[in-house]
Design a protein around this motif. Structure first.
Motif, mmCIF file in Angstrom:
data_model
loop_
_atom_site.group_PDB
_atom_site.id
_atom_site.type_symbol
_atom_site.label_atom_id
_atom_site.label_comp_id
_atom_site.label_asym_id
_atom_site.label_seq_id
_atom_site.Cartn_x
_atom_site.Cartn_y
_atom_site.Cartn_z
ATOM 1 N N VAL A 287 151.140 10.324 73.740
ATOM 2 C CA VAL A 287 152.409 9.622 73.613
ATOM 3 C C VAL A 287 152.378 8.758 72.355
ATOM 4 N N ASN A 288 153.136 9.190 71.352
ATOM 5 C CA ASN A 288 153.233 8.421 70.108
ATOM 6 C C ASN A 288 151.857 8.097 69.538
ATOM 7 N N GLY A 289 150.970 9.063 69.555
ATOM 8 C CA GLY A 289 149.641 8.906 68.997
ATOM 9 C C GLY A 289 148.602 8.349 69.942
ATOM 10 N N ARG A 290 149.009 7.973 71.159
ATOM 11 C CA ARG A 290 148.085 7.374 72.128
ATOM 12 C C ARG A 290 147.711 8.393 73.202
ATOM 13 N N ILE A 291 146.415 8.493 73.489
ATOM 14 C CA ILE A 291 145.944 9.331 74.585
ATOM 15 C C ILE A 291 146.041 8.539 75.877
ATOM 16 N N ARG A 292 146.810 9.081 76.824
ATOM 17 C CA ARG A 292 146.969 8.457 78.123
ATOM 18 C C ARG A 292 146.558 9.446 79.208
ATOM 19 N N VAL A 293 146.193 8.915 80.358
ATOM 20 C CA VAL A 293 145.821 9.727 81.519
ATOM 21 C C VAL A 293 146.677 9.278 82.699
ATOM 22 N N LEU A 294 147.255 10.256 83.390
ATOM 23 C CA LEU A 294 148.018 9.987 84.613
ATOM 24 C C LEU A 294 147.382 10.768 85.753
ATOM 25 N N ALA A 295 147.041 10.051 86.820
ATOM 26 C CA ALA A 295 146.419 10.677 87.986
ATOM 27 C C ALA A 295 147.260 10.427 89.220
ATOM 28 N N CYS A 296 147.235 11.369 90.157
ATOM 29 C CA CYS A 296 147.972 11.158 91.399
ATOM 30 C C CYS A 296 147.235 10.126 92.258
ATOM 31 N N VAL A 297 147.993 9.432 93.076
ATOM 32 C CA VAL A 297 147.461 8.357 93.919
ATOM 33 C C VAL A 297 147.845 8.649 95.362
ATOM 34 N N LYS A 298 146.866 8.533 96.255
ATOM 35 C CA LYS A 298 147.086 8.787 97.673
ATOM 36 C C LYS A 298 146.869 7.496 98.458
ATOM 37 N N PRO A 299 147.931 6.731 98.703
ATOM 38 C CA PRO A 299 147.788 5.524 99.513
ATOM 39 C C PRO A 299 148.021 5.829 100.995
ATOM 40 N N LEU A 300 147.004 5.652 101.819
ATOM 41 C CA LEU A 300 147.142 5.813 103.261
ATOM 42 C C LEU A 300 147.881 7.103 103.621
ATOM 43 N N LEU A 301 147.180 8.232 103.472
ATOM 44 C CA LEU A 301 147.761 9.523 103.830
ATOM 45 C C LEU A 301 149.048 9.813 103.064
ATOM 46 N N GLN A 302 149.133 9.382 101.826
ATOM 47 C CA GLN A 302 150.294 9.643 100.976
ATOM 48 C C GLN A 302 151.575 9.007 101.514
ATOM 49 N N ALA A 303 151.446 7.987 102.344
ATOM 50 C CA ALA A 303 152.621 7.388 102.950
ATOM 51 C C ALA A 303 153.433 6.567 101.957
ATOM 52 N N THR A 304 152.865 6.182 100.830
ATOM 53 C CA THR A 304 153.623 5.640 99.707
ATOM 54 C C THR A 304 153.655 6.734 98.657
ATOM 55 N N THR A 305 154.811 7.318 98.454
ATOM 56 C CA THR A 305 154.920 8.489 97.594
ATOM 57 C C THR A 305 155.345 8.108 96.182
ATOM 58 N N ASN A 306 155.246 9.097 95.282
ATOM 59 C CA ASN A 306 155.769 8.971 93.916
ATOM 60 C C ASN A 306 155.112 7.828 93.137
ATOM 61 N N LEU A 307 153.794 7.805 93.190
ATOM 62 C CA LEU A 307 153.038 6.753 92.509
ATOM 63 C C LEU A 307 151.876 7.396 91.751
ATOM 64 N N ALA A 308 151.668 6.954 90.504
ATOM 65 C CA ALA A 308 150.573 7.466 89.681
ATOM 66 C C ALA A 308 149.765 6.310 89.119
ATOM 67 N N ALA A 309 148.512 6.611 88.797
ATOM 68 C CA ALA A 309 147.653 5.657 88.094
ATOM 69 C C ALA A 309 147.658 6.013 86.611
ATOM 70 N N VAL A 310 147.785 5.001 85.756
ATOM 71 C CA VAL A 310 147.877 5.203 84.312
ATOM 72 C C VAL A 310 146.651 4.583 83.645
ATOM 73 N N PHE A 311 146.049 5.354 82.735
ATOM 74 C CA PHE A 311 144.867 4.909 82.000
ATOM 75 C C PHE A 311 145.110 5.115 80.508
ATOM 76 N N ASP A 312 144.418 4.325 79.699
ATOM 77 C CA ASP A 312 144.507 4.479 78.249
ATOM 78 C C ASP A 312 143.116 4.645 77.660
ATOM 79 N N LEU A 313 143.024 5.485 76.617
ATOM 80 C CA LEU A 313 141.756 5.756 75.937
ATOM 81 C C LEU A 313 141.725 5.001 74.626
ATOM 82 N N ASP A 314 140.675 4.227 74.413
ATOM 83 C CA ASP A 314 140.494 3.438 73.194
ATOM 84 C C ASP A 314 139.412 4.097 72.335
ATOM 85 N N GLU A 315 139.811 4.576 71.149
ATOM 86 C CA GLU A 315 138.855 5.195 70.234
ATOM 87 C C GLU A 315 138.689 4.390 68.947
ATOM 88 N N ARG A 316 139.125 3.163 68.945
ATOM 89 C CA ARG A 316 138.978 2.325 67.757
ATOM 90 C C ARG A 316 137.516 1.967 67.514
#
Length: 464
Positions: A287-316
């Motif tokens: 995204v605009n030169g930035r490497i990002r990671v999006l992972a699925c999230v399972k809160p309590l048997l997926q009972a909270t839906t439509n949620l992802a974890a976002v991570f950023d990679l730092d290569e500086r």
């Protein structure tokens, strides 16, 4: 490649299936997974043009610029919308197994070779050791033929310099299901394979998810089982100017442990035997030169839906550090989703599953399902609705439509992966047609979404 519309096709035959006992016959796709509308509407007149639809719709609002009002005492023609239909309900079967003989099929992946062949990989989980079945199509996905069988738990295909490669995960040692991260290479499109090389030692796993290329390097992410069962992602980067089969061409980031979820996002009344909180199956996006990671999230048997974890990679300054950034809403983030960047539309496209009853309040359960060790409430995960979304930034998404929808409880289209093929988007799905439940699939299906870019609005304000 022919571009005529898809029609229902019978299940493809394959030499891999010829030596097994007779299987249950798969009827045509229309018979087994029809897309019945939830609220049937009157049929639309066949000779109605798009312009007349617009005139009728605006006329019912009392007129618009350049459009006449309805005459006094007369009502404008009200045109009911047509029932929503899936974009690619007709499909072909890449690989099918009799659920009584093979407990389930697992991960699926797809790649296109320079000669036009399509290659799919499907993880088969028999009662013995798992294996990956390679399947190819020479007619754009109309028919499929199995080729190689590889002794791995999962595999992710990609093409580099015209050659097919696989990230592969062999079986691990207890308590870990998977082992080292391996890389395989094929010079003939998957029919034969050179000896694998070990890229990194440990316990890694992922299925086909989004990859990114930046500055001549290929980025991908996989789960690390260091903190089983609350595993977390690492990022791997390969130098495309070097020999990818040389482990020295690769780098690996640090492991990021699952940070947990705040209680305010959880419903303590939801309980089950499935691992209650974790993140998995990460995608890499640029995204605009930035490497990002999006992972699925399972809160309590997926009972909270439509949620992802976002991570950023730092290569500086020579770093290669991955860090957790935030949780963010993600359509279908409660189960595996796949994000790919399309250079033509300059949009991200995501294939995913939406839940209709995330906390099982409606008890959408098929009493015929044999659940075994899988404790899934009926509506959780939304595995029966395979959806297509698009967006600009990888975080905010717009619906393009439903790709395919199962016809009854117990069936599903799930864990999708997709690639682009000219004007079309190609999808493979782990699908349960005659399986024991919606999770334990008995088929891999192929779907072609034609002219998919026409489904997107213009999201860029700097363009007309």
């Amino acid at each position: 490649m022919k571009t005529d519309s898809l029609t229902p096709r019978p299940r493809s035959t394959s030499r891999a299936n010829s030596n097994r006992p007779p299987q249950k016959q798969f009827p045509s796709s229309q018979d087994r997974v029809p897309p019945p509308p939830d609220n049937p509407m009157p049929s639309m007149p066949k000779n109605l043009s798009r312009r007349s639809m617009l005139v009728g719709a605006l006329g019912s609002l009392g007129g618009a610029a350049g459009l006449p009002h309805a005459a006094r005492g007369q009502s404008a023609v009200a045109v009911p919308p047509a029932p929503a239909q899936p974009l690619a309900q007709d499909y072909t079967v890449v690989l099918a197994q009799d659920a009584d003989q093979i407990p389930k099929l697992d991960s699926v992946g797809l790649a296109k070779l320079p000669d036009g062949r399509l290659v799919a990989v499907v993880t088969v989980e028999p009662k013995g050791p798992n294996y990956v079945q390679v399947v190819e199509s020479e007619d754009g996905g109309a028919t499929w033929r199995p080729t190689a069988r590889l002794p791995y738990n999962a595999a992710t295909p990609f093409v580099n310099n015209g050659a097919l490669h696989l990230f592969a995960h062999p079986a691990g040692t207890k308590p870990y299901r998977e082992g080292d991260l391996m890389l395989l290479h094929s010079g003939d499109g998957g029919r034969s394979w050179a000896d694998p090389v070990k890229l990194f030692e440990g316990h890694f796993w992922n299925v086909q998810t989004g990859m990114a290329i930046r500055d001549g390097h290929l980025y991908w992410s996989a789960d690390d089982y260091v903190a089983t069962p609350k595993r977390g992602p690492r990022v791997f980067a390969g130098d495309l100017s070097a020999d990818l089969m040389n482990p020295k061409a690769w780098r690996m980031s640090n492991y990021v442990e699952f940070p947990g979820l705040p209680d305010l996002l959880l419903n303590p009344a939801i309980k089950g035997s499935y691992p209650s909180q974790r993140m998995l199956e990460p995608n890499v996006i640029l995204v605009n030169g930035r490497i990002r990671v999006l992972a699925c999230v399972k809160p309590l048997l997926q009972a909270t839906t439509n949620l992802a974890a976002v991570f950023d990679l730092d290569e500086r300054d020579g770093k290669f550090d991955l860090s957790f950034t935030q949780y963010h809403p993600m359509p279908g983030g409660q189960v595996k989703f796949c994000i790919q960047w399309d250079e033509v539309s300059r949009l991200f496209w995501a294939t995913l599953n939406l839940a209709a009853d995330g906390q099982d309040q409606l008890a959408l359960k098929d009493p015929r399902e044999q659940r075994g060790v899988t404790d899934y409430p009926g509506g959780i995960g939304g595995n029966d609705r395979l959806m297509l979304f698009y967006g600009l930034d990888g975080l905010n998404w717009f619906p393009a439509g439903c790709i395919a929808r199962a016809g009854r409880l117990g069936q599903s289209f799930m864990y999708p992966s997709h690639i682009f093929d000219g004007d079309d988007l190609l999808v493979v799905s782990r699908s349960s047609i005659n399986g024991k439940n919606r999770h334990d699939a008995d088929a891999c299906t192929f779907h072609r979404v034609r002219s998919f870019r026409n489904l997107a609005m213009n999201l860029r304000q700097d363009e007309t």
